[in-house]
Design a protein around this motif. Structure first.
Motif, PDB file in Angstrom:
ATOM      1  N   SER A 163       0.832  -1.217   0.000  1.00  0.00           N
ATOM      2  CA  SER A 163       0.000   0.000   0.000  1.00  0.00           C
ATOM      3  C   SER A 163       0.858   1.255   0.000  1.00  0.00           C
ATOM      4  CB  SER A 163      -0.978   0.000   1.182  1.00  0.00           C
ATOM      5  OG  SER A 163      -0.297   0.234   2.396  1.00  0.00           O
ATOM      6  N   GLY A 164       2.062   1.177   0.567  1.00  0.00           N
ATOM      7  CA  GLY A 164       2.964   2.329   0.555  1.00  0.00           C
ATOM      8  C   GLY A 164       3.325   2.721  -0.873  1.00  0.00           C
ATOM      9  N   TYR A 218       0.706   5.071  -2.188  1.00  0.00           N
ATOM     10  CA  TYR A 218       0.867   6.470  -1.740  1.00  0.00           C
ATOM     11  C   TYR A 218       2.057   7.116  -2.451  1.00  0.00           C
ATOM     12  CZ  TYR A 218      -2.736   5.687   1.697  1.00  0.00           C
ATOM     13  OH  TYR A 218      -3.946   5.425   2.264  1.00  0.00           O
ATOM     14  N   ARG A 219       3.086   6.332  -2.671  1.00  0.00           N
ATOM     15  CA  ARG A 219       4.264   6.859  -3.378  1.00  0.00           C
ATOM     16  C   ARG A 219       3.918   7.174  -4.838  1.00  0.00           C
ATOM     17  NH1 ARG A 219       9.443   5.953  -1.210  1.00  0.00           N
ATOM     18  NH2 ARG A 219       9.365   5.093   0.895  1.00  0.00           N
ATOM     19  N   VAL A 236       6.074  12.164   0.318  1.00  0.00           N
ATOM     20  CA  VAL A 236       4.971  11.201   0.446  1.00  0.00           C
ATOM     21  C   VAL A 236       4.151  11.402   1.734  1.00  0.00           C
ATOM     22  CG1 VAL A 236       6.377   9.307   1.440  1.00  0.00           C
ATOM     23  CG2 VAL A 236       4.339   8.759   0.144  1.00  0.00           C
ATOM     24  N   SER A 291       0.178  11.726   1.945  1.00  0.00           N
ATOM     25  CA  SER A 291      -0.541  10.698   2.725  1.00  0.00           C
ATOM     26  C   SER A 291      -1.433  11.293   3.809  1.00  0.00           C
ATOM     27  CB  SER A 291       0.429   9.735   3.401  1.00  0.00           C
ATOM     28  OG  SER A 291       1.395   9.315   2.517  1.00  0.00           O
ATOM     29  N   ARG A 344      -6.436   9.388   0.918  1.00  0.00           N
ATOM     30  CA  ARG A 344      -6.601   8.171   1.729  1.00  0.00           C
ATOM     31  C   ARG A 344      -7.900   7.452   1.370  1.00  0.00           C
ATOM     32  NH1 ARG A 344      -2.362   7.920   4.875  1.00  0.00           N
ATOM     33  NH2 ARG A 344      -3.003   5.806   5.359  1.00  0.00           N
ATOM     34  N   GLY A 370       1.481  -1.621   5.321  1.00  0.00           N
ATOM     35  CA  GLY A 370       1.275  -0.175   5.283  1.00  0.00           C
ATOM     36  C   GLY A 370       1.298   0.424   6.672  1.00  0.00           C
ATOM     37  N   ARG A 371       0.391   1.372   6.889  1.00  0.00           N
ATOM     38  CA  ARG A 371       0.330   2.050   8.187  1.00  0.00           C
ATOM     39  C   ARG A 371      -1.034   1.889   8.850  1.00  0.00           C
ATOM     40  NH1 ARG A 371       4.405   2.514   5.795  1.00  0.00           N
ATOM     41  NH2 ARG A 371       6.108   4.000   6.074  1.00  0.00           N
ATOM     42  N   ASP A 372      -2.069   1.663   8.027  1.00  0.00           N
ATOM     43  CA  ASP A 372      -3.444   1.650   8.547  1.00  0.00           C
ATOM     44  C   ASP A 372      -4.190   0.395   8.103  1.00  0.00           C
ATOM     45  OD1 ASP A 372      -3.467   2.183   5.854  1.00  0.00           O
ATOM     46  OD2 ASP A 372      -5.072   3.669   5.949  1.00  0.00           O
ATOM     47  N   ILE A 373      -3.478  -0.645   7.762  1.00  0.00           N
ATOM     48  CA  ILE A 373      -4.149  -1.816   7.173  1.00  0.00           C
ATOM     49  C   ILE A 373      -4.988  -2.543   8.232  1.00  0.00           C
ATOM     50  CG2 ILE A 373      -3.859  -3.895   5.737  1.00  0.00           C
ATOM     51  CD1 ILE A 373      -2.812  -1.117   4.547  1.00  0.00           C
ATOM     52  N   ARG A 408       9.104  10.922   8.592  1.00  0.00           N
ATOM     53  CA  ARG A 408       7.926  10.158   8.140  1.00  0.00           C
ATOM     54  C   ARG A 408       7.222   9.491   9.317  1.00  0.00           C
ATOM     55  NH1 ARG A 408       8.369   6.104   4.014  1.00  0.00           N
ATOM     56  NH2 ARG A 408      10.588   5.827   4.324  1.00  0.00           N
ATOM     57  N   ASP A 422       3.422  10.233  10.204  1.00  0.00           N
ATOM     58  CA  ASP A 422       2.516   9.070  10.185  1.00  0.00           C
ATOM     59  C   ASP A 422       1.774   8.929  11.514  1.00  0.00           C
ATOM     60  OD1 ASP A 422       3.327   8.439   7.629  1.00  0.00           O
ATOM     61  OD2 ASP A 422       4.639   6.792   8.221  1.00  0.00           O
ATOM     62  N   ARG A 473      -0.623  12.539  12.238  1.00  0.00           N
ATOM     63  CA  ARG A 473      -1.616  13.109  11.312  1.00  0.00           C
ATOM     64  C   ARG A 473      -3.037  12.816  11.815  1.00  0.00           C
ATOM     65  NH1 ARG A 473       0.129   8.676   6.997  1.00  0.00           N
ATOM     66  NH2 ARG A 473      -1.120   6.972   7.797  1.00  0.00           N
TER      67      ARG A 473
HETATM   68  O1   DC Z   1       5.670   1.745   3.215  1.00  0.00           O
HETATM   69  P1   DC Z   1       6.367   2.966   2.579  1.00  0.00           P
HETATM   70  O2   DC Z   1       7.469   3.509   3.439  1.00  0.00           O
HETATM   71  O3   DC Z   1       6.787   2.735   1.180  1.00  0.00           O
HETATM   72  O4   DC Z   1       5.217   4.081   2.547  1.00  0.00           O
HETATM   73  C1   DC Z   1       5.453   5.362   2.028  1.00  0.00           C
HETATM   74  C2   DC Z   1       4.635   6.386   2.785  1.00  0.00           C
HETATM   75  O5   DC Z   1       3.256   6.199   2.540  1.00  0.00           O
HETATM   76  C3   DC Z   1       4.812   6.363   4.308  1.00  0.00           C
HETATM   77  O6   DC Z   1       5.743   7.351   4.695  1.00  0.00           O
HETATM   78  C4   DC Z   1       3.448   6.651   4.851  1.00  0.00           C
HETATM   79  C5   DC Z   1       2.499   6.422   3.704  1.00  0.00           C
HETATM   80  N1   DC Z   1       1.599   5.293   3.903  1.00  0.00           N
HETATM   81  C6   DC Z   1       0.413   5.542   4.546  1.00  0.00           C
HETATM   82  O7   DC Z   1       0.172   6.654   5.000  1.00  0.00           O
HETATM   83  N2   DC Z   1      -0.488   4.538   4.673  1.00  0.00           N
HETATM   84  C7   DC Z   1      -0.237   3.309   4.202  1.00  0.00           C
HETATM   85  N3   DC Z   1      -1.146   2.341   4.331  1.00  0.00           N
HETATM   86  C8   DC Z   1       0.992   3.050   3.563  1.00  0.00           C
HETATM   87  C9   DC Z   1       1.908   4.067   3.448  1.00  0.00           C
END
Ligand code: DC
Length: 236
Positions: free
Chosen positions: A40-41, A44-45, A109, A113, A119, A139-142, A190, A194, A197
């Motif tokens: 998922s990152g 966002y990238r 990014v 994000s 989102r 990811g971050r919010d999966i 980051r 993250d 936010r």
């Molecule tokens: O996993 P990554 O480092 O490639 O992700 C890049 C950026 O995307 C990370 O700094 C935060 C954002 N991100 C996010 O907000 N939610 C996600 N599910 C995945 C990534």
């Protein structure tokens, strides 16, 4: 372990801090289990790269109106590269798998994000991509937002210095002349954005299991998850 023992639509959610090896672990796990891997990152990238190209993101400012128009015309998909044995990301049929890892994208990014619009758009796409599949998504919010009902949630972390050093070595191996200090700053920044936010901040889901891999090799982390799966889904 046989994937046959899993329900047809099992989801494994891997969240955690930046550059702690989530994608590497998730990709290897998916390969081992014959699940689909979704990074998922990378999504966002990919939006960030498209926004940079259109000058929609400038430092900490985003032009939300133009970002909205951009999102409406942007097609994001993954396709399997059989020679590299990995899923690669495309925007409007252009392979951007390498370009989205550049430091310019990493630096912007977090700002992209933070956008609620981005989102919502990507979460909806992530759910659509996962429909009727067995998925490993990182990811971050999966585990908290995208799939709060995921069958297995892992929250990954590692010591910040270890993460910066690993990421630095990885970028150097790819020929980058980046300084360790820039990598450290980017990771720290980051993580901060993250976690602070308003929209879907990085949080450990209450039912997630923590994996601190500061002192583990990739193989040891993978074995740790496989053992966890065996505990959760014992082979009858
Ligand atoms: O996993 P990554 O480092 O490639 O992700 C890049 C950026 O995307 C990370 O700094 C935060 C954002 N991100 C996010 O907000 N939610 C996600 N599910 C995945 C990534």
């Amino acid at each position: 372990m046989s994937p046959k023992k899993f329900s047809p639509h099992i989801i494994i959610a891997i969240d955690g801090h930046s550059s702690c090896g989530k994608s590497t672990l998730a990709r290897q796990l998916a390969r081992k289990l014959n699940f689909t891997y979704i990074d998922s990152g990378a999504m966002y990238r990919a939006v960030t790269l498209a926004a940079i190209r259109e000058n929609i993101v400038d430092g900490i400012e985003i032009d939300e109106l133009r970002l909205n128009i951009l999102l409406q015309g942007l097609t994001i998909k993954f396709a399997y590269n059989s020679s590299k044995l990995r899923q690669e990301i495309y925007i409007n049929n252009e392979n951007v798998e390498e370009e989205i890892r550049d430091i310019e994208v990493s630096d912007s990014v977090s700002i992209i994000s933070k956008s609620k619009m981005v989102r919502e758009n990507l979460v909806s796409l992530q759910r659509k991509m996962s429909k009727n599949k067995r998925i490993v998504m990182d990811g971050r919010d999966i585990g908290t937002v995208v799939f709060p009902e995921a069958e297995l949630k892992i929250f990954m972390t590692a010591n910040e210095e270890v993460r910066a050093q690993r990421r630095f070595m990885e970028m150097k191996e790819k020929g980058s002349d980046i300084k360790l200090e820039s990598v450290q700053k980017n990771i720290h920044y980051r993580d901060f954005i993250d976690q602070t936010r308003d929209e879907s901040p990085l949080r450990q889901a209450p039912d997630a299991i923590v994996l601190d891999n500061s002192e583990l090799t990739i193989e040891e982390s993978l074995n740790w998850v496989m053992n966890l799966l065996l505990e959760r889904f014992p082979v009858e």
